[in-house]
Design a protein around this motif. Structure first.
Motif, PDB file in Angstrom:
ATOM      1  N   GLY A 154     -20.854  75.760  39.537  1.00  0.00           N
ATOM      2  CA  GLY A 154     -20.770  75.987  40.981  1.00  0.00           C
ATOM      3  C   GLY A 154     -21.074  74.746  41.791  1.00  0.00           C
ATOM      4  N   ALA A 155     -20.748  73.587  41.242  1.00  0.00           N
ATOM      5  CA  ALA A 155     -21.110  72.344  41.927  1.00  0.00           C
ATOM      6  C   ALA A 155     -20.006  71.828  42.849  1.00  0.00           C
ATOM      7  N   GLY A 156     -18.804  72.354  42.671  1.00  0.00           N
ATOM      8  CA  GLY A 156     -17.645  71.827  43.406  1.00  0.00           C
ATOM      9  C   GLY A 156     -17.753  72.046  44.912  1.00  0.00           C
ATOM     10  N   LYS A 157     -16.995  71.244  45.645  1.00  0.00           N
ATOM     11  CA  LYS A 157     -17.129  71.258  47.091  1.00  0.00           C
ATOM     12  C   LYS A 157     -16.326  72.378  47.750  1.00  0.00           C
TER      13      LYS A 157
ATOM     14  N   LEU B 212     -28.957  70.378  38.628  1.00  0.00           N
ATOM     15  CA  LEU B 212     -28.146  69.626  39.579  1.00  0.00           C
ATOM     16  C   LEU B 212     -27.163  68.694  38.884  1.00  0.00           C
ATOM     17  N   GLN B 213     -25.906  68.796  39.318  1.00  0.00           N
ATOM     18  CA  GLN B 213     -24.912  67.809  38.891  1.00  0.00           C
ATOM     19  C   GLN B 213     -24.702  66.882  40.096  1.00  0.00           C
ATOM     20  N   LYS B 214     -25.279  65.700  40.025  1.00  0.00           N
ATOM     21  CA  LYS B 214     -25.297  64.821  41.214  1.00  0.00           C
ATOM     22  C   LYS B 214     -23.905  64.416  41.652  1.00  0.00           C
ATOM     23  N   GLU B 215     -23.092  64.044  40.678  1.00  0.00           N
ATOM     24  CA  GLU B 215     -21.718  63.665  40.991  1.00  0.00           C
ATOM     25  C   GLU B 215     -20.796  64.600  40.243  1.00  0.00           C
ATOM     26  N   GLN B 216     -19.713  65.028  40.870  1.00  0.00           N
ATOM     27  CA  GLN B 216     -18.819  65.973  40.214  1.00  0.00           C
ATOM     28  C   GLN B 216     -17.773  65.215  39.397  1.00  0.00           C
ATOM     29  N   LEU B 217     -18.134  64.954  38.146  1.00  0.00           N
ATOM     30  CA  LEU B 217     -17.259  64.140  37.295  1.00  0.00           C
ATOM     31  C   LEU B 217     -16.388  64.993  36.385  1.00  0.00           C
ATOM     32  N   GLY B 218     -16.354  66.295  36.628  1.00  0.00           N
ATOM     33  CA  GLY B 218     -15.479  67.164  35.842  1.00  0.00           C
ATOM     34  C   GLY B 218     -16.232  68.349  35.254  1.00  0.00           C
ATOM     35  N   THR B 219     -15.459  69.339  34.811  1.00  0.00           N
ATOM     36  CA  THR B 219     -16.061  70.582  34.306  1.00  0.00           C
ATOM     37  C   THR B 219     -16.889  70.354  33.033  1.00  0.00           C
ATOM     38  N   GLY B 220     -16.459  69.400  32.204  1.00  0.00           N
ATOM     39  CA  GLY B 220     -17.215  69.109  30.977  1.00  0.00           C
ATOM     40  C   GLY B 220     -18.552  68.463  31.316  1.00  0.00           C
TER      41      GLY B 220
ATOM     42  N   GLY C  67      -0.581  74.996  37.797  1.00  0.00           N
ATOM     43  CA  GLY C  67      -1.943  74.606  38.181  1.00  0.00           C
ATOM     44  C   GLY C  67      -2.989  74.855  37.109  1.00  0.00           C
ATOM     45  N   TYR C  68      -2.686  75.796  36.210  1.00  0.00           N
ATOM     46  CA  TYR C  68      -3.680  76.129  35.180  1.00  0.00           C
ATOM     47  C   TYR C  68      -3.505  75.263  33.930  1.00  0.00           C
ATOM     48  N   GLY C  69      -4.584  75.164  33.138  1.00  0.00           N
ATOM     49  CA  GLY C  69      -4.490  74.543  31.820  1.00  0.00           C
ATOM     50  C   GLY C  69      -3.704  75.464  30.900  1.00  0.00           C
ATOM     51  N   ARG C  70      -2.770  74.881  30.112  1.00  0.00           N
ATOM     52  CA  ARG C  70      -1.933  75.711  29.216  1.00  0.00           C
ATOM     53  C   ARG C  70      -2.540  75.759  27.810  1.00  0.00           C
TER      54      ARG C  70
ATOM     55  N   VAL D  72      -4.029  71.976  27.594  1.00  0.00           N
ATOM     56  CA  VAL D  72      -3.467  70.828  28.322  1.00  0.00           C
ATOM     57  C   VAL D  72      -3.422  71.151  29.818  1.00  0.00           C
ATOM     58  N   GLU D  73      -4.044  70.302  30.608  1.00  0.00           N
ATOM     59  CA  GLU D  73      -4.063  70.504  32.059  1.00  0.00           C
ATOM     60  C   GLU D  73      -2.668  70.265  32.657  1.00  0.00           C
ATOM     61  N   GLU D  74      -2.390  70.958  33.752  1.00  0.00           N
ATOM     62  CA  GLU D  74      -1.104  70.815  34.446  1.00  0.00           C
ATOM     63  C   GLU D  74      -0.728  69.339  34.612  1.00  0.00           C
TER      64      GLU D  74
ATOM     65  N   VAL E   1      -2.485  80.824  29.845  1.00  0.00           N
ATOM     66  CA  VAL E   1      -3.316  79.801  30.479  1.00  0.00           C
ATOM     67  C   VAL E   1      -4.800  79.995  30.154  1.00  0.00           C
ATOM     68  N   ASN E   2      -5.528  78.925  30.414  1.00  0.00           N
ATOM     69  CA  ASN E   2      -6.978  78.949  30.264  1.00  0.00           C
ATOM     70  C   ASN E   2      -7.607  79.580  31.505  1.00  0.00           C
ATOM     71  N   THR E   3      -8.427  80.602  31.317  1.00  0.00           N
ATOM     72  CA  THR E   3      -9.070  81.248  32.468  1.00  0.00           C
ATOM     73  C   THR E   3     -10.314  80.481  32.929  1.00  0.00           C
TER      74      THR E   3
ATOM     75  N   TYR F 226     -14.211  64.355  33.072  1.00  0.00           N
ATOM     76  CA  TYR F 226     -14.668  64.897  31.793  1.00  0.00           C
ATOM     77  C   TYR F 226     -14.246  66.357  31.751  1.00  0.00           C
ATOM     78  N   TYR F 227     -13.231  66.641  30.942  1.00  0.00           N
ATOM     79  CA  TYR F 227     -12.658  67.988  30.886  1.00  0.00           C
ATOM     80  C   TYR F 227     -13.444  68.872  29.918  1.00  0.00           C
ATOM     81  N   LEU F 228     -13.868  70.005  30.395  1.00  0.00           N
ATOM     82  CA  LEU F 228     -14.504  70.985  29.516  1.00  0.00           C
ATOM     83  C   LEU F 228     -13.531  71.446  28.420  1.00  0.00           C
TER      84      LEU F 228
HETATM   85  C1  UD1 Z   1     -10.147  74.478  35.212  1.00  0.00           C
HETATM   86  C2  UD1 Z   1      -9.700  74.197  33.784  1.00  0.00           C
HETATM   87  C3  UD1 Z   1      -8.290  74.771  33.586  1.00  0.00           C
HETATM   88  C4  UD1 Z   1      -8.279  76.266  33.913  1.00  0.00           C
HETATM   89  C5  UD1 Z   1      -8.838  76.520  35.315  1.00  0.00           C
HETATM   90  C6  UD1 Z   1      -9.026  77.997  35.533  1.00  0.00           C
HETATM   91  C7  UD1 Z   1     -10.751  72.082  33.175  1.00  0.00           C
HETATM   92  C8  UD1 Z   1     -10.554  70.641  32.955  1.00  0.00           C
HETATM   93  N1  UD1 Z   1      -9.672  72.782  33.556  1.00  0.00           N
HETATM   94  O1  UD1 Z   1      -9.273  73.745  36.054  1.00  0.00           O
HETATM   95  O2  UD1 Z   1      -7.867  74.580  32.244  1.00  0.00           O
HETATM   96  O3  UD1 Z   1      -6.960  76.772  33.797  1.00  0.00           O
HETATM   97  O4  UD1 Z   1     -10.134  75.886  35.476  1.00  0.00           O
HETATM   98  O5  UD1 Z   1      -9.411  78.247  36.859  1.00  0.00           O
HETATM   99  O6  UD1 Z   1     -11.838  72.578  32.971  1.00  0.00           O
HETATM  100  N2  UD1 Z   1     -16.970  72.141  38.828  1.00  0.00           N
HETATM  101  C9  UD1 Z   1     -18.250  71.637  38.796  1.00  0.00           C
HETATM  102  N3  UD1 Z   1     -18.440  70.313  38.602  1.00  0.00           N
HETATM  103  C10 UD1 Z   1     -17.399  69.452  38.414  1.00  0.00           C
HETATM  104  C11 UD1 Z   1     -16.092  69.967  38.459  1.00  0.00           C
HETATM  105  C12 UD1 Z   1     -15.911  71.319  38.659  1.00  0.00           C
HETATM  106  O7  UD1 Z   1     -19.224  72.382  38.939  1.00  0.00           O
HETATM  107  O8  UD1 Z   1     -17.658  68.248  38.229  1.00  0.00           O
HETATM  108  C13 UD1 Z   1     -16.779  73.575  39.051  1.00  0.00           C
HETATM  109  C14 UD1 Z   1     -16.018  73.892  40.316  1.00  0.00           C
HETATM  110  O9  UD1 Z   1     -16.908  74.096  41.386  1.00  0.00           O
HETATM  111  C15 UD1 Z   1     -15.292  75.172  39.945  1.00  0.00           C
HETATM  112  C16 UD1 Z   1     -15.110  75.064  38.440  1.00  0.00           C
HETATM  113  O10 UD1 Z   1     -15.997  74.073  38.004  1.00  0.00           O
HETATM  114  O11 UD1 Z   1     -16.061  76.324  40.206  1.00  0.00           O
HETATM  115  C17 UD1 Z   1     -13.671  74.726  38.032  1.00  0.00           C
HETATM  116  O12 UD1 Z   1     -13.356  73.440  38.511  1.00  0.00           O
HETATM  117  P1  UD1 Z   1     -11.929  73.058  39.032  1.00  0.00           P
HETATM  118  O13 UD1 Z   1     -11.894  71.639  39.401  1.00  0.00           O
HETATM  119  O14 UD1 Z   1     -11.478  74.044  40.063  1.00  0.00           O
HETATM  120  O15 UD1 Z   1     -11.068  73.261  37.717  1.00  0.00           O
HETATM  121  P2  UD1 Z   1      -9.532  73.502  37.646  1.00  0.00           P
HETATM  122  O16 UD1 Z   1      -8.809  72.270  38.015  1.00  0.00           O
HETATM  123  O17 UD1 Z   1      -9.168  74.721  38.394  1.00  0.00           O
END
Ligand code: UD1
Ligand code: CA
Length: 430
Positions: free
Chosen positions: A11-14, A77-85, A143-146, A159-161, A174-176, A202-204
């Motif tokens: 839940g760190a995203g903007k 806390l995730q100070k910088e949003q560098l990706g879901t991973g 838009g979704y990961g396949r 694989v991301e879009e 797709v990946n949920t 950094y992709y989860l």
């Molecule tokens: C992500 C998945 C994608 C999937 C989709 C489903 C990755 C790389 N891709 O893409 O495969 O189909 O979700 O909805 O994971 N967030 C953080 N910190 C970060 C980045 C994101 O907390 O640094 C949070 C966002 O607030 C959000 C969630 O993670 O709630 C998903 O991030 P988002 O950037 O929307 O991922 P998608 O591009 O949608």
């Protein structure tokens, strides 16, 4: 579920597209933040479920909301949003010794249900998987990961879009963004993540490849209803999700014997329970936690704002607002009234236009009004709380009641009626 279970919620995203000062996960559906809907669905998996929420944008506000409402939630806390991973990696130190399963989900998917999450965990355990990715299918998967699977139906890659070739873009599965992990086996994947992709994040999703490279079992669990993973990125998404949520619940209510005259114009929070043979008339908005019993009539045009109970065969009618009100059986509040912070007995009749004045705007205090059984309140009365009106009391119409009323008494507080004989006739003659 056999193994111990924890959850990590991102839940760190903007939420840039919300165009809001408020962090995205605190935007509300039926007065409850998106994050609350997700957490509640997860918490119902088992009592004392422990979750870790990754916070970033608006961290202070999110933390504050969680502290006020959730006992077993930790934040990091995730100070910088560098990706879901990178986001999930922030939770690794908090789960150092943990040896059970971990669910990962996003804080912006309010339609996710406990049933589906349970299906995911059960599937994961039954198949001895190390990583299970929850997938779904979309006619338009843009838009979704396949999801890439091999001949044995195992998931081999996501694989991301933005990284996808034309043929991968054709894939409708797709990946949920929801996963179940055998934590002891998967936790090291987060230290070895790289950001060598189109977005430099950094992709989860890379944990899929990591798991396979390390001879772990990766499976996919397909959620049938793709609406469950509907994510909120904009105000339009928020409106659509509200609609999905209430449509889903209204369908369930109708299956359980509630008449909803016009589902389109009726909004009912899934946190409100309604008994059999109750009828909900059009343009009714019910938010929050309420209990409406059997054989009631609600609406048209009623607003129930939470923490209310309506007893069997009671009627709450046109242009009535209820808030924090417990109303017993066979009581009528049929027209144009506000009933707030009240305890109302059975067989009570509340006349049209009655107002429960519960709030002192100077002291900011709210007070309770009690109406015992068989009380009758005449139309256009104001009941100024705190008040105790005993059983079978009668309030004359247009009274402003500020003192308690004894049982069986008549209370009235209005100017006595005066009549001036021939007043009209005399006016006309002069
Ligand atoms: C992500 C998945 C994608 C999937 C989709 C489903 C990755 C790389 N891709 O893409 O495969 O189909 O979700 O909805 O994971 N967030 C953080 N910190 C970060 C980045 C994101 O907390 O640094 C949070 C966002 O607030 C959000 C969630 O993670 O709630 C998903 O991030 P988002 O950037 O929307 O991922 P998608 O591009 O949608
Ligand atoms: Ca995104």
């Amino acid at each position: 579920m056999e193994k111990e279970l924890r959850a990590i919620i991102l839940g760190a995203g903007k939420g840039t597209r919300m165009k809001s000062a408020k962090p995205k996960v605190l935007h509300e559906i039926f007065s409850k933040p998106l994050l609350g809907w997700v957490l509640d669905a997860i918490n119902r998996l088992h009592h004392k479920m422990q979750s870790i929420v990754i916070i970033g944008h608006g961290a202070h506000d999110v933390e504050d909301y969680l502290n006020r409402n959730y006992k077993y939630v930790k934040t990091t806390l995730q100070k910088e949003q560098l990706g879901t991973g990178h986001a999930v990696a922030q939770a690794v130190p908090l789960l150092h010794e943990f040896r059970g399963n971990v669910i990962i989900a996003c804080g912006d998917t309010p339609l996710l249900t406990t049933k589906t999450l349970k299906g995911l965990v059960t599937f994961h355990e039954d198949n001895n998987a190390d990583l299970t990715v929850m997938t779904t299918e979309f006619e338009n998967p843009y838009g979704y990961g396949r999801i890439l699977r091999n001949a044995k139906d195992e998931v081999i890659k996501i694989v991301e879009e933005k990284d996808a070739s034309e043929s991968v873009k054709e894939i409708k599965e797709v990946n949920t963004g929801v996963y179940c992990l055998n934590w002891a086996k998967m936790k090291n994947s987060f230290n070895e993540m790289r950001n060598n992709n189109v977005q430099g994040e950094y992709y989860l999703t890379d944990i899929v490849k990591w798991a396979r490279d390390n001879q772990h079992v990766v499976l996919g669990y397909t959620a049938k209803d793709n609406k469950e993973i509907y994510g909120i990125n904009s105000r339009e998404n928020l409106a659509v999700a509200t609609k999905y949520m209430k449509e889903r619940y209204i369908k369930e209510l109708m299956e359980n014997g509630v008449t909803i005259v016009d589902p389109d114009s009726t909004y009912i929070s899934p946190e409100t329970t309604i008994g059999e043979d109750t009828t909900i008339f059009p343009n009714t908005y019910i938010e929050g936690k309420n209990k409406i019993a059997k054989k009631c009539k609600i609406g048209p045009m009623t607003h129930i704002r939470g923490n209310c109970e309506v007893g069997e065969e009671s009627k709450i009618g046109n242009f009535v607002e209820l808030k924090n009100a417990k109303i017993a059986k066979k009581t009528n509040v049929c027209h144009l009234s506000y009933v707030g912070d009240a305890i109302v007995g059975s067989n009570v009749n509340i006349g049209a236009g009655t107002i429960f004045a519960n709030y002192n705007s100077i002291t900011k205090e709210k007070h309770t009004t009690v109406l015992q059984d068989n009380v009758s309140v005449g139309s256009n009365s104001v009941l100024v709380a705190p008040l105790d009106i005993r059983h079978d009391a009668f309030i004359a119409a247009q009274s402003c009641i500020t003192k308690d009323v004894e049982a069986n008494s008549l209370a009235m507080s209005r100017a006595p009626q005066k009549e001036i004989k021939n007043w009209v006739k005399n006016k006309k003659e002069n």
